[in-house]
Write an enzyme that holds these catalytic residues in place. Structure first.
Site, PDB file in Angstrom:
ATOM      1  N   GLY A  30       0.782  -1.223   0.000  1.00  0.00           N
ATOM      2  CA  GLY A  30       0.000   0.000   0.000  1.00  0.00           C
ATOM      3  C   GLY A  30       0.820   1.282   0.000  1.00  0.00           C
ATOM      4  N   ASN A  57      -8.677   3.391   8.278  1.00  0.00           N
ATOM      5  CA  ASN A  57      -8.008   2.309   9.004  1.00  0.00           C
ATOM      6  C   ASN A  57      -8.125   2.404  10.515  1.00  0.00           C
ATOM      7  OD1 ASN A  57      -6.190   4.608   8.199  1.00  0.00           O
ATOM      8  ND2 ASN A  57      -4.886   3.654   9.738  1.00  0.00           N
ATOM      9  N   HIS A  70      -1.111  -8.102   2.909  1.00  0.00           N
ATOM     10  CA  HIS A  70      -1.056  -8.556   4.303  1.00  0.00           C
ATOM     11  C   HIS A  70      -2.295  -8.145   5.103  1.00  0.00           C
ATOM     12  CE1 HIS A  70       0.100  -4.903   6.746  1.00  0.00           C
ATOM     13  NE2 HIS A  70       0.329  -4.446   5.530  1.00  0.00           N
ATOM     14  N   THR A 122      12.708  -7.413 -10.290  1.00  0.00           N
ATOM     15  CA  THR A 122      12.214  -8.782 -10.428  1.00  0.00           C
ATOM     16  C   THR A 122      11.028  -9.008  -9.504  1.00  0.00           C
ATOM     17  OG1 THR A 122      14.441  -9.562 -10.961  1.00  0.00           O
ATOM     18  CG2 THR A 122      12.832 -11.218 -10.246  1.00  0.00           C
ATOM     19  N   CYS A 180       1.351   2.074  11.546  1.00  0.00           N
ATOM     20  CA  CYS A 180       2.449   2.863  11.000  1.00  0.00           C
ATOM     21  C   CYS A 180       2.879   3.984  11.931  1.00  0.00           C
ATOM     22  CB  CYS A 180       2.058   3.443   9.637  1.00  0.00           C
ATOM     23  SG  CYS A 180       1.845   2.158   8.387  1.00  0.00           S
TER      24      CYS A 180
END
Length: 378
Positions: free
Chosen positions: A71, A151, A201, A237, A326
């Site tokens: 995110g 959130n 997640h 990658t 966070c």
């Protein structure tokens, strides 16, 4: 004593089928998806099968899905690259005062680069006004970034109305859907969303992987520079095992599964509130009680310091939180609750976020309620 995890808005445990799929892919498909030999082609086929499944979940084209690290990267890419690439058209951006730090801090960075940001206020229920958004729009506005669901308090934003409003404007519409994707039906083309961020997640997938939906109408340069992966839109990658784990988590999100978990989470919420009522515990729900994400319940327990309550619950092997993971480990108050109530409101230091998810049972909720009531009464 059984451990009880009620912080699924921060992160979720991986589902066993996700772990099994990632283990399979790590063992069988170690080739680089960009290599042209057989090992690479096999890995590439797996990668594109995941892209198709994820695109189908949103009713979008597979090439509109850009795999990334989650995110925060999605938010940064959508916001910074829109702002920088369109600055000749205007340097005005619009967001809300209750966005995730991945949006708030990105907007703050752009302000240091000469951009002007309008932060839409919210009322005491945590809702924005469409009329205020309409008034804030200017000819030079190039981006509106408003989360799908909050959130911390769980409020669902008026995404459809915003999308309809912006159809007649040149501004791109970005939405951070990290909390909402697992339990809401989200169809960007129907909703008028141009850019959408998702993280695996939060849906019982692995950490460190996610995707950005980018509508065909949006022209963005790459935030990173290097190889030609993801049609040159996101070099590096690809994390094939993580992407396949995310794909498996997405496959579980059937309409029937979403309906089932919404009903279950509503029962958990009712169980908690009924227990508090029966024990004469004073509380208030932070957020819009009629329009919230089903897995988030944010409570103001009047007169109870939230940091002390969290510590005492943790000693009982029960995990809840005070807000965004966070900002965990900091002493900063919740910017969401500040925006709702003002900086001096008691709710800022007396609120906890309870969030439901995989593995939570009614028996666990009962023990949580008993421990919570015991701690509050003491």
């Amino acid at each position: 004593m059984e451990k009880i995890y009620l912080d699924h808005a921060a992160t979720t445990p991986m589902h066993p089928t996700v772990i099994a799929e990632m283990t399979r892919v790590m063992g069988e498909y170690f080739g680089n998806p960009s290599s042209i030999h057989g090992f690479g082609r096999m890995a590439h086929e797996q990668l594109e099968s995941a892209r198709q499944i994820i695109a189908d979940s949103l009713k979008v084209h597979p090439h509109e899905i850009i795999f990334n690290s989650g995110g925060t990267e999605g938010d940064n890419t959508a916001i910074i690259e829109t702002a920088m690439s369109r600055e000749d058209e205007g340097k005005h951006l619009i967001t809300t005062a209750i966005e995730h730090p991945a949006v708030m801090q990105t907007m703050a960075y752009l302000e240091t680069q000469g951009f002007e940001v309008t932060y839409l206020p919210v009322d005491k229920q945590g809702n924005i006004s469409i009329e205020e958004l309409k008034s804030a729009l200017r000819e030079e506005t190039t981006l509106v970034s408003i989360m799908f669901g909050n959130n911390e308090i769980g409020n669902l934003m008026p995404i459809k109305e915003i999308g309809n409003l912006l159809r007649a404007h040149t501004a791109y519409f970005h939405s951070d859907a990290v909390q909402a994707y697992g339990n809401q039906e989200i169809y960007p083309h129907e909703l008028g969303i141009d850019l959408l961020s998702v993280s695996a997640h939060k849906i019982n997938g692995p950490k460190g992987v996610g995707f950005l939906f980018k509508s065909d109408k949006v022209k963005l340069p790459s935030l990173l520079h290097g190889g030609e992966q993801e049609e040159k839109r996101r070099p590096g990658t690809e994390n094939l095992a993580g992407i396949m784990g995310m794909k498996t988590a997405v496959e579980r999100l059937t309409p029937e599964e979403r309906t089932k978990i919404k009903l279950q989470y509503k029962e958990f919420e009712t169980q908690i509130l009924s227990s508090l009522d029966a024990a004469n515990i004073s509380y208030r729900i932070n957020g819009d009680d009629e329009n919230r994400l089903p897995h988030i319940l944010n409570l103001h327990l009047k007169g109870i310091a939230s940091d002390l309550l969290l510590m005492k619950l943790d000693l009982k092997n029960i995990a809840v939180s005070t807000g965004s993971a966070c900002t965990a480990g900091t002493v900063d108050p919740s910017h969401v609750l500040e925006a709702m109530y003002g900086k001096e409101a008691s709710a800022i230091k007396e609120s906890i976020r309870i969030s439901f998810g995989l593995g939570v049972t009614a028996e666990q909720i009962e023990r949580f309620c008993n421990e919570l009531i015991s701690i509050v009464k003491k």
